[in-house]
Each structure stands twice: as structure tokens, then as C-alpha cells.
Design an enzyme around this catalytic site. Structure first.
Site, PDB file in Angstrom:
ATOM      1  N   GLY A   4      -9.017  -3.077  19.708  1.00  0.00           N
ATOM      2  CA  GLY A   4      -7.791  -3.863  19.582  1.00  0.00           C
ATOM      3  C   GLY A   4      -7.432  -4.171  18.139  1.00  0.00           C
TER       4      GLY A   4
ATOM      5  CD  GLU B  13      -3.041  -1.019   2.214  1.00  0.00           C
ATOM      6  OE1 GLU B  13      -3.263   0.089   2.739  1.00  0.00           O
ATOM      7  OE2 GLU B  13      -3.617  -2.064   2.559  1.00  0.00           O
TER       8      GLU B  13
ATOM      9  N   GLY C 182     -14.373   1.066  23.203  1.00  0.00           N
ATOM     10  CA  GLY C 182     -12.980   0.807  23.553  1.00  0.00           C
ATOM     11  C   GLY C 182     -12.300   2.070  24.038  1.00  0.00           C
TER      12      GLY C 182
ATOM     13  CG  HIS D 135      12.361  27.703  37.965  1.00  0.00           C
ATOM     14  ND1 HIS D 135      11.158  27.226  38.419  1.00  0.00           N
ATOM     15  CD2 HIS D 135      12.323  29.060  38.124  1.00  0.00           C
ATOM     16  CE1 HIS D 135      10.417  28.233  38.853  1.00  0.00           C
ATOM     17  NE2 HIS D 135      11.110  29.360  38.682  1.00  0.00           N
TER      18      HIS D 135
END
Length: 460
Positions: free
Chosen positions: A266, A37, A176, A439
Site C-alpha cells: 500500500g 524530483e 502484498g 469479428h
């Protein structure tokens, strides 16, 4: 060697396959990659990359809606769904063409078509036979379908249809709550869909630390998502324009109707029609069984990525490709330690983790020290307008080993690599404490979480 004989042939041009091919070529081996593909595979063309482009559009839209929080003005805020989708596709196309360039640069032969093993050291690609001493299977996986709930491309979507919607559904069901499901739920929810997430497990994002899962769910629900866990569903009943389904959760049954459904339950490995039946290769729950260096039970045949064992992640596949090829080349390859593989979910808020959860560490017999630091205690998080989140670290009390790190909040998918490096270097709590974090940054929370595990936290 002729044009049909190679040192290595890689079957599949996804993030495992193309990386393996490049590394093999770098090591001086004549290499070919077979792709039926698109180079880049599902990840680059229909997965990791285009979904992140969609989610970025949703993130910007969310910020525009909250412009006033930053002292800004934005009126008549809206979006053009077609342009959002077009941008996502252009990003995928750009990167896919980039893989083609990398193949040419590294002199990797690209064989377009379907590859199938046809004997020792031989591979057939659309009727033409090629030979190689080593063949690496990197055929990936596809979305799992449930009986009676198969995607039809119109009302019931797989990830492919969910990435290229023509219209924004008013009511959306996501089946899901793993990374794929939650990312789509987050995208559509941010753009205004009424989203319901159904999960058969007792919590969302079930592979994550329980505490992180609960905090993420709280934020999802605060944003308007409806989440049903420990849920069961009846079969879908489709009309011409919507889908009705009975859902049972929390001891209650309800019948609800949705404009669209996204199935995210899944994956299934692509092991069919690649010639495995004539080899000694073994499968475990559909996945190809390999050793620590990705070798199968058939001499000269290897497997990497989603077609092999979990976790099914692009970066895991790429790293396996490197390990596999370097072992073949006789280099000093190191087996992959799966507890050092990070997982990232690009929802809002983001979720990222590496190593053992607190519960799994205890189950494995460790006596643990756990540190936590909330985003609300970090100056950069407050300045960003992102005060919701948590950094959690899990240590072995006996040795000080960092067993796991778990995060939910802004940009944690970028932060997690710090703990991944720490785990790879077998860092202890003392070394992390002695590390100077800049920081003001979100990364300071990583330091503070370690300090908290040993009762030394400063800013909370």
C-alpha cells in the site's frame, strides 16, 4: 503580474499535477507547477510506465519460450537483465522529457524544489515565496512500510529497487498481492525466479471480483508462483545475502529463506511538511478530505490524486485535475463518479475491471443478472494462443443498467474502456446487445457476456 504571482500554482508534477497545470494554462490562467524530483512524478518515472516496459520484455520472453506452439523455432533463448532495465529507464526518461516539452508549449512555469504553504494564497519553494489565488496540492504518495520490514535497498526492496535489479534473484518473496505486488511477481516469475506471494487477505487481488481473483490465482499458480493468502509473517531475519521469515498460512507455519523481498503493502500520502498544520484542511486516514470538485476546507486550496482519497490511480488523478481546474475557471465541471473509474493490472494474464463486483452489487441491494464468456469460446483468443480468461458483466435486473464489468485474460486492459464508455453513457443491456462488435476480435467476448446475462449467448 510579477514572476512570483500566479493564478494557479500546482504542487507536484505527477499525472494529476501536470495535467491540471496544462488545462489551467489552456484556459488562460497564469500557471506554475512545483516539482522537487522529476516531472511526470512516480507514475511516469518509477511506476506505471517503466513497469510496463519491464513487463513487455517479460511478455516477449514468454512468447519466445513458446515459439514452437506457433510453428516457429527459437534456440538458446535467454535475456540480458541489464538491457531490460536500461530499456525501461530509457522509456521513462523519454516520456519525462516530453512532459517538460509540454510545460514549455503551454507556457507553464516550472518551479524546481519543495513547495510548502506559508499563508493564505502563498507558497514557499526552497526559500522563495510565490502567491496564487488558487493552489492545488498534488503531492502524491509513497510506499507504505511495515515495522521490522522496512526496505533497505539491498535485500528488502521497495518498488524502486525492484525496477532496477542488478541480478535476478533465485528465490523472491513478494509481500502484498495488489496491482504493484502482482505485476512484480509476474515479471520476476516469467524471467525464472522462484516467486512466493504473501497476502494478508483471503484472496489475491482483493479489490477484484471474487470469480476473477480465483481464475487469476489459478493461472499464476499454473505458471509456478506459490501464493499464500490469509497469511501472517514474523519479522525478517537478515544475513549478509538473504532474508529468513516465518510465514503462517492455512493453519501451518513454515520458515523460509529468500534472496530478495519486495514490499508492496500500500501507500502513504505525502502530507508532511507542506504546511497543512496552519490551515483548515482535514485529513481522513492520512488523506486530504475534499469535496466533489477537489476543494479542501481551506478556501483557495485543492487536492487531487494519491494525496486525496482512493482509488490511487494515475488516470483518476489526471481526471481530478481537469475537474478541479475547470471548476475554478467557472466551466461546467462534472463531479467524478468513482464507480466509472477502471482498474488495470498488467500481469500475465491481465486483469481489468470497472464498477461494482457481483458481491458488492448484491450487498448494495441490487437484484443482479450476471453474464460470463470464456476466452476459450473466442476465435481470436484461440488464434493468439491465449485461450485462458473470462469476461464477466453484472447488470441491474430491474433497469438493465450495467453495474460492473470484470475481465481476466489477454489484452483486457485495452478492452475495459468499452465498458467504461458504456457506464459513463449509462448504457443498458439492450444498447450493448444492439452494438455491432467486429469479428474476429477479443472484443466480441464483451458482447457475448452481455448476451449471456440475458440467456442469449451464441458461441458458448
Amino acid at each position: 503580474m510579477s514572476d512570483q504571482n500566479f493564478d494557479i500554482i500546482v504542487v507536484g508534477g505527477g499525472p494529476g499535477g501536470y495535467v491540471a497545470a496544462i488545462r489551467a494554462a489552456q484556459l488562460g490562467m497564469k500557471t506554475a507547477v512545483v516539482e522537487r524530483e522529476n516531472l511526470g512524478g512516480i507514475c511516469l518515472n518509477w511506476g506505471c510506465i517503466p513497469t510496463k516496459a519491464l513487463l513487455r520484455s517479460a511478455e516477449v520472453y514468454h512468447l519466445m519460450q513458446h515459439a514452437a506452439d506457433f510453428g516457429l523455432k527459437a534456440e538458446k533463448i535467454g535475456f540480458d537483465l541489464k538491457k531490460i532495465v536500461d530499456r525501461s529507464r530509457k522509456v521513462a526518461k523519454q516520456l519525462s522529457s516530453g512532459i517538460g516539452h509540454l510545460m514549455k508549449k503551454n507556457k507553464v512555469t516550472v518551479l524546481e524544489g519543495h513547495g510548502k504553504l506559508v499563508g493564505t494564497g502563498r507558497l514557499e519553494v526552497d526559500g522563495k515565496t510565490y502567491s496564487a489565488k488558487h493552489i492545488i496540492l498534488a503531492t502524491g504518495a509513497r510506499a507504505r512500510n511495515l515495522p521490522g520490514m522496512e526496505p533497505d535497498g539491498k535485500l528488502i526492496w521497495s518498488y524502486r529497487e525492484a525496477m532496477v535489479p542488478d541480478d535476478m534473484p533465485k528465490r523472491l518473496l513478494v509481500v502484498g498481492s495488489g496491482a504493484i505486488g502482482i505485476e512484480f511477481a509476474s515479471f520476476y516469475n516469467t524471467l525464472g525466479a522462484d516467486v512466493t506471494v504473501v497476502e494478508i487477505a483471503d484472496r489475491v487481488m482483493p479489490v477484484e471480483d471474487i470469480e476473477i481473483s480465483k481464475l487469476a490465482r489459478k493461472q499464476f499458480e499454473k505458471q509456478g508462483m506459490k501464493i499464500l493468502t490469509g497469511a501472517k509473517m514474523g519479522p525478517f531475519k537478515k544475513s549478509s545475502k538473504d532474508v529468513t521469515v516465518e510465514i503462517e498460512a492455512g493453519g501451518k507455519k513454515t520458515t523460509e529463506t529468500f534472496d530478495r523481498v519486495i514490499m508492496a503493502v500500500g501507500i502513504v500520502p505525502n502530507t508532511e511538511d507542506i504546511g497543512l498544520e496552519k490551515t483548515k484542511i482535514k485529513l481522513d486516514r492520512g488523506h486530504i478530505v475534499t469535496d466533489d470538485y477537489c476543494a479542501t476546507a481551506e478556501k483557495g486550496i485543492y487536492a487531487i490524486g494519491d494525496v486525496a482519497a482512493a482509488p490511487w490511480l494515475a488516470h483518476k488523478a489526471s481526471h481530478e485535475g481537469i475537474i478541479c481546474v475547470e471548476k475554478i475557471a467557472g466551466k461546467n465541471a462534472h463531479p467524478m463518479k468513482k464507480t466509472n473509474i477502471p482498474g488495470c493490472t498488467y500481469c500475465h494474464p491481465q486483469v481489468a475491471s470497472v464498477g461494482l463486483t457481483e458481491a458488492s452489487a448484491i450487498e448494495q441491494g441490487y437484484k443482479v443478472k450476471v453474464g460470463r464468456f470464456p476466452f476459450v469460446g473466442n476465435g481470436k483468443a484461440i488464434a493468439l494462443g491465449e485461450p485462458e480468461g473470462l469476461v464477466k458483466t453484472v447488470f441491474d435486473e430491474k433497469t438493465g443498467e450495467l453495474l460492473g464489468a470484470h475481465m481476466v485474460g489477454a489484452e483486457v486492459t485495452e478492452l475495459i474502456q468499452g465498458f467504461v464508455i458504456g457506464k459513463t453513457l449509462e448504457t443498458t443491456e439492450e444498447e450493448l446487445m444492439h452494438t455491432i462488435f467486429p469479428h474476429p476480435t477479443l472484443s466480441e467476448m464483451m458482447h457475448e457476456s452481455v448476451l449471456d446475462a440475458y440467456d442469449k449467448v451464441i458461441h458458448f
